[in-house]
Design a protein around this motif. Structure first.
Motif, PDB file in Angstrom:
ATOM      1  N   THR A 231       0.824  -1.216   0.000  1.00 23.23           N
ATOM      2  CA  THR A 231       0.000   0.000   0.000  1.00 23.23           C
ATOM      3  C   THR A 231       0.855   1.263   0.000  1.00 23.23           C
ATOM      4  O   THR A 231       0.408   2.303  -0.469  1.00 23.23           O
ATOM      5  CB  THR A 231      -0.953   0.014   1.208  1.00 23.23           C
ATOM      6  OG1 THR A 231      -0.189  -0.014   2.417  1.00 23.23           O
ATOM      7  CG2 THR A 231      -1.883  -1.186   1.189  1.00 23.23           C
ATOM      8  N   THR A 249      -0.835   5.378   3.231  1.00 26.57           N
ATOM      9  CA  THR A 249      -0.975   6.683   2.579  1.00 26.57           C
ATOM     10  C   THR A 249       0.097   7.644   3.093  1.00 26.57           C
ATOM     11  O   THR A 249       0.541   7.516   4.242  1.00 26.57           O
ATOM     12  CB  THR A 249      -2.370   7.290   2.846  1.00 26.57           C
ATOM     13  OG1 THR A 249      -2.553   7.379   4.273  1.00 26.57           O
ATOM     14  CG2 THR A 249      -3.468   6.443   2.235  1.00 26.57           C
ATOM     15  N   ARG A 260       5.864  13.789   2.226  1.00 26.43           N
ATOM     16  CA  ARG A 260       4.871  12.979   1.505  1.00 26.43           C
ATOM     17  C   ARG A 260       5.422  12.453   0.180  1.00 26.43           C
ATOM     18  O   ARG A 260       4.719  11.761  -0.547  1.00 26.43           O
ATOM     19  CB  ARG A 260       3.620  13.819   1.230  1.00 26.43           C
ATOM     20  CG  ARG A 260       2.867  14.247   2.482  1.00 26.43           C
ATOM     21  CD  ARG A 260       1.755  15.228   2.162  1.00 26.43           C
ATOM     22  NE  ARG A 260       2.290  16.477   1.625  1.00 26.43           N
ATOM     23  CZ  ARG A 260       1.542  17.430   1.085  1.00 26.43           C
ATOM     24  NH1 ARG A 260       0.240  17.268   0.992  1.00 26.43           N
ATOM     25  NH2 ARG A 260       2.104  18.542   0.630  1.00 26.43           N
TER      26      ARG A 260
END
Length: 380
Positions: A231, A249, A260
């Motif tokens: 993921t 995420t 990020r």
């Protein structure tokens, strides 16, 4: 079941990708010895290891002029792989003397960075150091045997692993693994992870050597980390963010920056996945993932490596560690079976160590890749 039982852990056989593309054992061994010599005893603008006094030594982060648990534990892993017990013991004695906490909320963890004289710059730990320390110590125990403290390697490893799982149960502090998800944290206090910290191949071995009551946890942690990487890595580019939530995420922007995106920490993810495949072969996804990542980088010149959004959108900002990124792209060839695998092995072989101010991180990743692609990053 053939796939599951064909990793090096089961067979004792390690691929030598340099040999597969035509280099001789003599050439490969000479390259490894020369690279070790350059990094540990070489010219001032290449070396990253420095002895200290009669019985200690440190790995210098040459860009920041400090000593980090990342580099110290990496140096110990390099030393045990190379059968260099003196260097290993010097690095461990420095770590034990100056970096490991003996009390308080971080008891048995290591202050993540200090000055070359041992003065601590931060008290908090970084879990990638602890897991590499523990694995290097267990390999040292199995390769050389245990001595008197602090060179009772297996016992020292278990002390670290015990703290990683149980810190805070009897008082202050936090564990380094999240109990509900079985995933490693970015720091003990954080509610998110760092994909490049995930080393399922180490957790498989911790499940053999940790305290008996913790062995089932480590088995579960290996499975959880493998699933997590599915993921955390982008399904088309294979890129992973620096920091990611427990669902994979990208983690929110932090006070110390925006992580990020695919940048320096994240480079290691590709190599970790490939070595897990080489050692255990438990997850067929790792092959496709390695192919995806290499496909993304195939037509990008190393000098143009940069920061990317995980969907592959490039930033203006160039990579601080292009040789390190090339190294991990090449390490992915241990798992990749696509058209780019040989290209990256050849490109890596033709690329020298990095010299100059920013060399430390690149050259750590470089040496691990040299060991891994030559079949010399081994389980002891």
């Amino acid at each position: 079941m053939e796939m599951i039982a064909s990793g090096a852990y089961y067979t004792g056989q390690y691929r030598n990708l340099f040999q597969e593309i035509g280099y001789t054992e003599q050439q490969i061994n000479a390259r490894i010895e020369q690279t070790w010599s350059d990094l540990f005893d070489g010219a001032e603008d290449v070396r990253i290891y420095y002895p200290l006094g009669d019985d200690m030594g440190y790995m210098l982060d040459t860009g920041n002029l400090d000593v980090r648990t990342e580099g110290m534990s990496y140096g110990m892993m390099m030393a045990v792989q190379m059968n260099k017990k003196d260097v290993f013991d010097r690095l461990w004695k420095f770590s034990k003397t100056y970096m490991q906490h003996t009390e308080g909320r971080y008891k048995d963890y290591f202050a993540w960075h200090c000055k070359p004289d041992g003065t601590r710059l931060s008290q908090g730990p970084a879990p990638d150091g602890e897991e590499f320390y523990a694995m290097a110590l267990l390999f040292a125990s199995n390769r050389w045997g245990d001595g008197p403290a602090p060179f009772d390697y297996a016992n020292q490893a278990r002390i670290i692993l015990r703290a990683c799982l149980h810190q805070g149960e009897q008082g202050e502090g936090d564990p380094m693994w999240d109990a509900s998800t079985k995933l490693i944290k970015f720091i003990p206090e954080s509610p998110f992870s760092d994909p490049s910290y995930h080393l399922p191949h180490f957790y498989e071995l911790f499940a053999l050597y940790a305290d008996e009551q913790d062995r089932p946890f480590w088995q579960e942690a290996a499975a959880a980390s493998r699933a997590y990487l599915h993921t955390a890595c982008h399904p088309e580019t294979g890129l992973s963010p620096e920091y990611a939530n427990y669902d994979g995420t990208p983690a929110p922007v932090q006070r110390h920056g925006d992580f990020r995106h695919f940048f320096s920490d994240a480079y290691r993810t590709a190599a970790n996945i490939a070595i897990d495949w080489e050692w255990f072969r438990r997850d067929e996804w790792q092959v496709g993932q390695s192919n995806r990542l290499q496909r993304f980088f195939r037509n990008i010149d190393v000098a143009d490596y940069r920061r990317y959004q995980i969907d592959g959108t490039p930033f203006e900002e160039l990579s601080l560690h292009p040789i390190g990124l090339l190294a991990t792209n090449a390490a992915a060839s241990l798992a990749a079976n696509g058209p780019d695998a040989e290209h990256f092995v050849r490109l890596f072989w033709d690329t020298p160590l990095r010299s100059g101010e920013r060399r430390y991180y690149d050259n750590c990743l470089y040496f691990f890749t040299l060991l891994a692609l030559s079949g010399n990053y081994r389980i002891y």
